[in-house]
Motif scaffolding. Structure first.
Motif, PDB file in Angstrom:
ATOM      1  N   ARG A  37       0.787  -1.369  -0.158  1.00 44.29           N
ATOM      2  CA  ARG A  37      -0.015   0.030   0.058  1.00 44.29           C
ATOM      3  C   ARG A  37       0.725   1.301  -0.002  1.00 44.29           C
ATOM      4  NH1 ARG A  37      -5.592  -0.531   1.648  1.00 44.29           N
ATOM      5  NH2 ARG A  37      -5.641   1.792   1.440  1.00 44.29           N
ATOM      6  N   GLU A  38       0.373   2.165  -0.724  1.00 41.46           N
ATOM      7  CA  GLU A  38       0.950   3.735  -0.637  1.00 41.46           C
ATOM      8  C   GLU A  38       0.199   4.566   0.204  1.00 41.46           C
ATOM      9  OE1 GLU A  38       2.531   6.769  -3.832  1.00 41.46           O
ATOM     10  OE2 GLU A  38       2.049   5.115  -4.585  1.00 41.46           O
ATOM     11  N   PHE A  39      -1.153   4.246   0.344  1.00 41.30           N
ATOM     12  CA  PHE A  39      -2.022   5.344   0.781  1.00 41.30           C
ATOM     13  C   PHE A  39      -2.888   4.756   1.924  1.00 41.30           C
ATOM     14  CE2 PHE A  39      -1.452   6.442  -3.524  1.00 41.30           C
ATOM     15  CZ  PHE A  39      -0.947   7.983  -3.429  1.00 41.30           C
ATOM     16  N   ARG A  40      -3.004   5.543   2.858  1.00 46.80           N
ATOM     17  CA  ARG A  40      -4.101   4.944   4.063  1.00 46.80           C
ATOM     18  C   ARG A  40      -5.064   6.194   4.283  1.00 46.80           C
ATOM     19  NH1 ARG A  40      -2.318   4.150  10.597  1.00 46.80           N
ATOM     20  NH2 ARG A  40      -4.497   3.063  10.921  1.00 46.80           N
ATOM     21  N   ILE A  41      -6.371   5.886   4.820  1.00 48.11           N
ATOM     22  CA  ILE A  41      -7.347   6.915   5.234  1.00 48.11           C
ATOM     23  C   ILE A  41      -7.685   6.397   6.424  1.00 48.11           C
ATOM     24  CG2 ILE A  41      -9.301   7.975   4.919  1.00 48.11           C
ATOM     25  CD1 ILE A  41      -9.067   7.545   1.610  1.00 48.11           C
ATOM     26  N   ARG A  42      -7.795   7.290   7.453  1.00 48.92           N
ATOM     27  CA  ARG A  42      -8.204   6.853   8.711  1.00 48.92           C
ATOM     28  C   ARG A  42      -8.967   8.207   9.390  1.00 48.92           C
ATOM     29  NH1 ARG A  42      -4.936   9.675  11.481  1.00 48.92           N
ATOM     30  NH2 ARG A  42      -2.596   9.891  10.986  1.00 48.92           N
ATOM     31  N   VAL A  72      -2.949   9.759   4.227  1.00 49.23           N
ATOM     32  CA  VAL A  72      -1.637   9.408   4.402  1.00 49.23           C
ATOM     33  C   VAL A  72      -1.008   8.866   2.910  1.00 49.23           C
ATOM     34  CG1 VAL A  72       0.343   8.441   5.838  1.00 49.23           C
ATOM     35  CG2 VAL A  72      -2.171   9.056   6.703  1.00 49.23           C
ATOM     36  N   ARG A  73       0.115   9.172   2.581  1.00 55.39           N
ATOM     37  CA  ARG A  73       0.600   8.999   1.417  1.00 55.39           C
ATOM     38  C   ARG A  73       2.224   8.149   1.969  1.00 55.39           C
ATOM     39  NH1 ARG A  73       4.232  11.336  -3.412  1.00 55.39           N
ATOM     40  NH2 ARG A  73       4.633   9.103  -4.260  1.00 55.39           N
ATOM     41  N   LYS A  74       2.568   7.125   1.656  1.00 60.05           N
ATOM     42  CA  LYS A  74       3.805   6.741   2.142  1.00 60.05           C
ATOM     43  C   LYS A  74       4.751   7.102   0.571  1.00 60.05           C
ATOM     44  CE  LYS A  74       4.971   2.447   1.257  1.00 60.05           C
ATOM     45  NZ  LYS A  74       4.791   0.720   1.150  1.00 60.05           N
ATOM     46  N   ILE A  75       5.580   8.067   0.937  1.00 61.52           N
ATOM     47  CA  ILE A  75       6.375   8.638  -0.091  1.00 61.52           C
ATOM     48  C   ILE A  75       7.656   7.356  -0.499  1.00 61.52           C
ATOM     49  CG2 ILE A  75       8.168  10.247  -0.834  1.00 61.52           C
ATOM     50  CD1 ILE A  75       6.203  12.203   0.433  1.00 61.52           C
ATOM     51  N   ARG A  76       8.200   6.969   0.953  1.00 67.87           N
ATOM     52  CA  ARG A  76       9.019   5.767   0.873  1.00 67.87           C
ATOM     53  C   ARG A  76       8.731   5.291   2.226  1.00 67.87           C
ATOM     54  NH1 ARG A  76      15.085   8.283   1.143  1.00 67.87           N
ATOM     55  NH2 ARG A  76      15.268   8.363   3.385  1.00 67.87           N
ATOM     56  N   PRO A  77       9.534   4.111   2.581  1.00 65.63           N
ATOM     57  CA  PRO A  77       9.335   3.494   4.088  1.00 65.63           C
ATOM     58  C   PRO A  77       9.494   4.362   4.947  1.00 65.63           C
ATOM     59  CG  PRO A  77      10.266   1.647   2.805  1.00 65.63           C
ATOM     60  CD  PRO A  77      10.389   3.258   1.737  1.00 65.63           C
ATOM     61  N   ASP A  78      10.291   5.181   5.197  1.00 64.41           N
ATOM     62  CA  ASP A  78      10.678   6.008   6.439  1.00 64.41           C
ATOM     63  C   ASP A  78      10.266   7.438   6.150  1.00 64.41           C
ATOM     64  OD1 ASP A  78      12.699   6.620   4.568  1.00 64.41           O
ATOM     65  OD2 ASP A  78      14.316   6.928   5.741  1.00 64.41           O
ATOM     66  N   CYS A  79       9.236   7.978   5.199  1.00 62.29           N
ATOM     67  CA  CYS A  79       9.013   9.141   4.633  1.00 62.29           C
ATOM     68  C   CYS A  79       7.470   9.155   4.412  1.00 62.29           C
ATOM     69  CB  CYS A  79       9.680   9.845   3.600  1.00 62.29           C
ATOM     70  SG  CYS A  79       9.416  11.547   3.091  1.00 62.29           S
ATOM     71  N   ASP A  99      -6.798   2.240  -4.681  1.00 65.92           N
ATOM     72  CA  ASP A  99      -7.179   2.781  -5.926  1.00 65.92           C
ATOM     73  C   ASP A  99      -8.121   4.030  -5.456  1.00 65.92           C
ATOM     74  OD1 ASP A  99      -6.078   0.957  -7.264  1.00 65.92           O
ATOM     75  OD2 ASP A  99      -7.667  -0.175  -7.999  1.00 65.92           O
ATOM     76  N   VAL A 100      -9.094   4.017  -4.417  1.00 70.77           N
ATOM     77  CA  VAL A 100     -10.068   4.891  -4.183  1.00 70.77           C
ATOM     78  C   VAL A 100      -8.960   6.145  -3.441  1.00 70.77           C
ATOM     79  CG1 VAL A 100     -12.001   5.815  -2.582  1.00 70.77           C
ATOM     80  CG2 VAL A 100     -11.948   3.663  -4.266  1.00 70.77           C
ATOM     81  N   ALA A 101      -8.048   5.592  -2.367  1.00 70.11           N
ATOM     82  CA  ALA A 101      -7.337   6.460  -1.707  1.00 70.11           C
ATOM     83  C   ALA A 101      -6.349   7.266  -2.557  1.00 70.11           C
ATOM     84  CB  ALA A 101      -6.488   5.759  -0.646  1.00 70.11           C
ATOM     85  N   ALA A 102      -5.867   6.598  -3.884  1.00 72.44           N
ATOM     86  CA  ALA A 102      -4.824   7.242  -4.630  1.00 72.44           C
ATOM     87  C   ALA A 102      -5.715   8.446  -5.519  1.00 72.44           C
ATOM     88  CB  ALA A 102      -4.397   6.217  -5.527  1.00 72.44           C
ATOM     89  N   ALA A 103      -7.107   7.988  -5.882  1.00 71.26           N
ATOM     90  CA  ALA A 103      -7.802   8.997  -6.475  1.00 71.26           C
ATOM     91  C   ALA A 103      -7.889  10.134  -5.645  1.00 71.26           C
ATOM     92  CB  ALA A 103      -8.961   8.374  -7.057  1.00 71.26           C
ATOM     93  N   LEU A 104      -8.225   9.988  -4.368  1.00 71.09           N
ATOM     94  CA  LEU A 104      -8.659  10.737  -3.631  1.00 71.09           C
ATOM     95  C   LEU A 104      -7.278  11.837  -3.463  1.00 71.09           C
ATOM     96  CD1 LEU A 104     -10.666   9.149  -0.677  1.00 71.09           C
ATOM     97  CD2 LEU A 104     -11.535  10.921  -2.260  1.00 71.09           C
ATOM     98  N   TRP A 105      -6.025  11.281  -3.337  1.00 74.15           N
ATOM     99  CA  TRP A 105      -4.938  12.098  -3.153  1.00 74.15           C
ATOM    100  C   TRP A 105      -4.684  12.732  -4.115  1.00 74.15           C
ATOM    101  CZ3 TRP A 105      -1.636  12.615   0.865  1.00 74.15           C
ATOM    102  CH2 TRP A 105      -0.279  13.185   0.567  1.00 74.15           C
TER     103      TRP A 105
END
Length: 141
Positions: A37-42, A72-79, A99-105
Motif C-alpha cells: 500500500r502507498e495510501f491510508r485513510i483513517r 496518508v501517502r507513503k513516499i518511501r518506508p521512512d517518509c 485505488d480510491v485512496a490514490a484517486a482522493l490523493w
C-alpha cells in the motif's frame, strides 16, 4: 523555510506533540504491515485536530454528514505525508481501498497546488538525500 509560531501556538503544539508522534508511528507500523500500500485513510485524531488548529486557527464547521479524515501517502518506508480531508461520518476510512485512496490523493492535490508543491519538494529532498548517501529506497545500495 522556517515558520515562526507565536508563543501560544508553540505551547499548543507542544501539548499535542506526543499524540501526533503516536499516530504517525501508528501510520508507519500500518504501512509496514501493508507493504503493497502507498495510501491510508483513517479518522483524524484529537491530537491532529488540536495541532492543526494551533497552526491554522479554528476549523470551519464540518458539513452535515461528514467527519475529518487523515489521508496518508507513503513516499518511501521512512517518509510519509499527511493531508486532512472530509469524508462521510458513517465511515472510518479503513474500508477504503488503494485505488480510491490514490484517486482522493490526486483529487486533493489537483485542488490544492501548495500541497502538490510540498509533495514535490519532499520527494526531491528524499531523492537528493538518497543520491548523496548512496541509499536506495529499499534501504541498501
Amino acid at each position: 523555510m522556517t515558520t515562526l509560531h507565536s508563543r501560544k501556538q508553540r505551547r499548543s503544539l507542544e501539548r499535542y506533540a506526543r499524540g501526533v508522534d503516536l499516530v504517525t508511528a501508528s501510520d508507519k507500523r500500518w504501512f509496514e504491515e501493508h507493504p503493497g500500500r502507498e495510501f491510508r485513510i483513517r479518522r483524524m485524531t484529537a491530537a491532529e485536530i488540536g495541532s492543526a488548529a494551533a497552526v491554522l486557527g479554528d476549523f470551519k464547521p464540518l458539513p452535515a454528514g461528514t467527519a475529518r479524515f487523515t489521508l496518508v501517502r507513503k513516499i518511501r518506508p521512512d517518509c510519509r505525508m499527511r493531508v486532512f480531508i472530509y469524508g462521510p461520518d458513517h465511515k472510518n476510512g479503513y474500508e477504503t481501498g488503494e485505488d480510491v485512496a490514490a484517486a482522493l490523493w490526486g483529487h486533493h492535490l489537483d485542488r490544492n497546488p501548495a500541497i502538490r508543491q510540498r509533495e514535490f519538494a519532499i520527494t526531491a529532498i528524499v531523492s537528493d538525500h538518497d543520491a548523496r548517501t548512496g541509499r536506495c529506497q529499499g534501504g541498501s545500495a
